[in-house]
Design an enzyme around this catalytic site. Structure first.
Site, PDB file in Angstrom:
ATOM      1  N   CYS A 149       0.961  -1.115   0.075  1.00  0.00           N
ATOM      2  CA  CYS A 149      -0.320  -0.108  -0.093  1.00  0.00           C
ATOM      3  C   CYS A 149       0.688   1.078  -0.187  1.00  0.00           C
ATOM      4  O   CYS A 149       1.278   1.711  -0.962  1.00  0.00           O
ATOM      5  CB  CYS A 149      -0.899   0.022   1.352  1.00  0.00           C
ATOM      6  SG  CYS A 149      -2.255   1.052   0.986  1.00  0.00           S
ATOM      7  N   ARG A 199     -12.541   6.534  -0.015  1.00  0.00           N
ATOM      8  CA  ARG A 199     -11.608   5.470   0.337  1.00  0.00           C
ATOM      9  C   ARG A 199     -11.815   4.108  -0.001  1.00  0.00           C
ATOM     10  O   ARG A 199     -13.124   3.937  -0.173  1.00  0.00           O
ATOM     11  CB  ARG A 199     -11.327   5.639   2.022  1.00  0.00           C
ATOM     12  CG  ARG A 199     -10.790   6.676   2.259  1.00  0.00           C
ATOM     13  CD  ARG A 199     -10.086   6.390   3.672  1.00  0.00           C
ATOM     14  NE  ARG A 199      -8.738   5.725   3.855  1.00  0.00           N
ATOM     15  CZ  ARG A 199      -7.740   5.964   3.415  1.00  0.00           C
ATOM     16  NH1 ARG A 199      -7.453   7.196   3.139  1.00  0.00           N
ATOM     17  NH2 ARG A 199      -6.541   5.135   3.516  1.00  0.00           N
ATOM     18  N   HIS A 247      -3.320  -5.622   2.374  1.00  0.00           N
ATOM     19  CA  HIS A 247      -3.060  -5.612   3.882  1.00  0.00           C
ATOM     20  C   HIS A 247      -3.712  -7.052   4.294  1.00  0.00           C
ATOM     21  O   HIS A 247      -4.296  -7.943   3.458  1.00  0.00           O
ATOM     22  CB  HIS A 247      -3.815  -4.396   4.630  1.00  0.00           C
ATOM     23  CG  HIS A 247      -3.047  -3.199   4.252  1.00  0.00           C
ATOM     24  ND1 HIS A 247      -2.098  -2.713   4.761  1.00  0.00           N
ATOM     25  CD2 HIS A 247      -3.572  -2.270   3.739  1.00  0.00           C
ATOM     26  CE1 HIS A 247      -1.608  -1.598   4.610  1.00  0.00           C
ATOM     27  NE2 HIS A 247      -2.911  -1.039   3.790  1.00  0.00           N
TER      28      HIS A 247
HETATM   29  N1  GLN Z   1      -1.795   6.772   2.721  1.00  0.00           N
HETATM   30  C1  GLN Z   1      -1.930   5.893   1.471  1.00  0.00           C
HETATM   31  C2  GLN Z   1      -3.610   5.931   0.933  1.00  0.00           C
HETATM   32  O1  GLN Z   1      -4.538   6.470   1.537  1.00  0.00           O
HETATM   33  C3  GLN Z   1      -1.623   4.672   1.710  1.00  0.00           C
HETATM   34  C4  GLN Z   1      -2.570   4.037   2.792  1.00  0.00           C
HETATM   35  C5  GLN Z   1      -2.011   2.552   3.668  1.00  0.00           C
HETATM   36  O2  GLN Z   1      -0.863   2.318   3.419  1.00  0.00           O
HETATM   37  N2  GLN Z   1      -2.969   1.642   3.727  1.00  0.00           N
HETATM   38  O3  GLN Z   1      -3.879   5.559  -0.131  1.00  0.00           O
END
Ligand code: GLN
Length: 257
Positions: free
Chosen positions: A97, A131, A198
């Protein structure tokens, strides 16, 4: 006991670790042990200068925008050249990520700040206005032989797009993936993989772990065929994650919160 050894680098373990990403290091080293392969782990964080070509496998977890901002200068100025040279030399790398995003050309945050990437992966990322959160299932043809599914959990606002020098890690079956539009997830170049999985990813995807182990051995020992392990528990966890993804994604599609 074989005399095979793998030197592992855990990059920014104090700053880049979301949703249990450090579980990937545990899964990788434990599976090496089951294969009779000795591992040595070195944590590397801000201001530490290392020659990444001395490692066989490098792991870096995810991070929120503020962690990415915190490491960006060091990642670029202190780590970048050596890390890029190591990937070109065939060192195996897994970036999750936020790490994945900074391995590309750039990551543009939700506030519009453009964080420069290492240009190791030919991808670029720009935060969107939603998101992308949830369980994800994808199918990957990265494995010799036949396509395999990969499962995980994603939570990112960044939308990643792939350039011509990388291949996707997989094709999304359930979930958003790189950008929620083109059906791809992750990116692969030489022995480097960036992914939004993840979870942590490796415990429920033993074939991905074995691929990374084989890649980690290749530079020093050539092509190594790993012994078969009893993956019944890993398979059951994988199937359970697939079912959960299909259930929750079905609810999201139906508008059920
Ligand atoms: N900050 C980055 C995003 O929001 C990566 C987030 C993460 O590593 N889960 O896309």
């Amino acid at each position: 006991m074989s005399d095979l050894k793998i030197s592992v680098c855990h990059l920014y373990p104090d700053l880049m670790n979301l949703y249990g990403d450090r579980g990937n290091i545990i899964a990788f080293t434990r599976r090496c042990q089951w294969h009779g392969i000795e591992t040595k782990i070195q944590s590397v964080t801000l201001n530490q200068v290392v020659d990444f070509a001395e490692f066989d496998f490098i792991f870096m977890g995810g991070g929120q925008d503020r962690e990415q901002q915190a490491i960006c200068y060091d990642f670029q100025q202190v780590k970048g050249t050596s890390l890029a040279e190591a990937v070109e030399a065939g060192v195996a790398l897994l970036g999750i990520c936020g790490a994945y995003q900074l391995l590309g050309r750039y990551y543009k945050t939700g506030e519009g700040e453009e964080l420069p990437g290492l240009q190791i992966l030919d991808v670029w990322t720009e935060a969107g206005d939603r998101r992308m959160i949830g369980n994800i299932v994808e199918e990957s043809d990265l494995f010799p032989g036949r396509a395999k599914t990969l499962v995980g959990f994603e939570n990112h606002s960044g939308r990643t797009f792939l350039g011509p020098k990388v291949r996707p890690l997989g094709r999304v079956l359930v979930g958003y993936g790189n950008n929620g539009e083109d059906g791809t997830e992750g990116a692969a170049y030489r022995h480097a993989i960036g992914t939004y999985l993840h979870g942590s990813a490796l415990p429920k995807n033993p074939w991905l772990t074995d691929l990374l182990i084989a890649w980690s051995l290749e530079r020093r020992y050539g092509a190594v065929t790993l012994s078969e392990l009893d993956d019944e528990i890993e398979e059951r966890a994988h199937q359970a994650a697939q079912r959960r993804a299909q259930e929750t994604w079905g609810k999201i599609k139906a508008g059920v919160k």
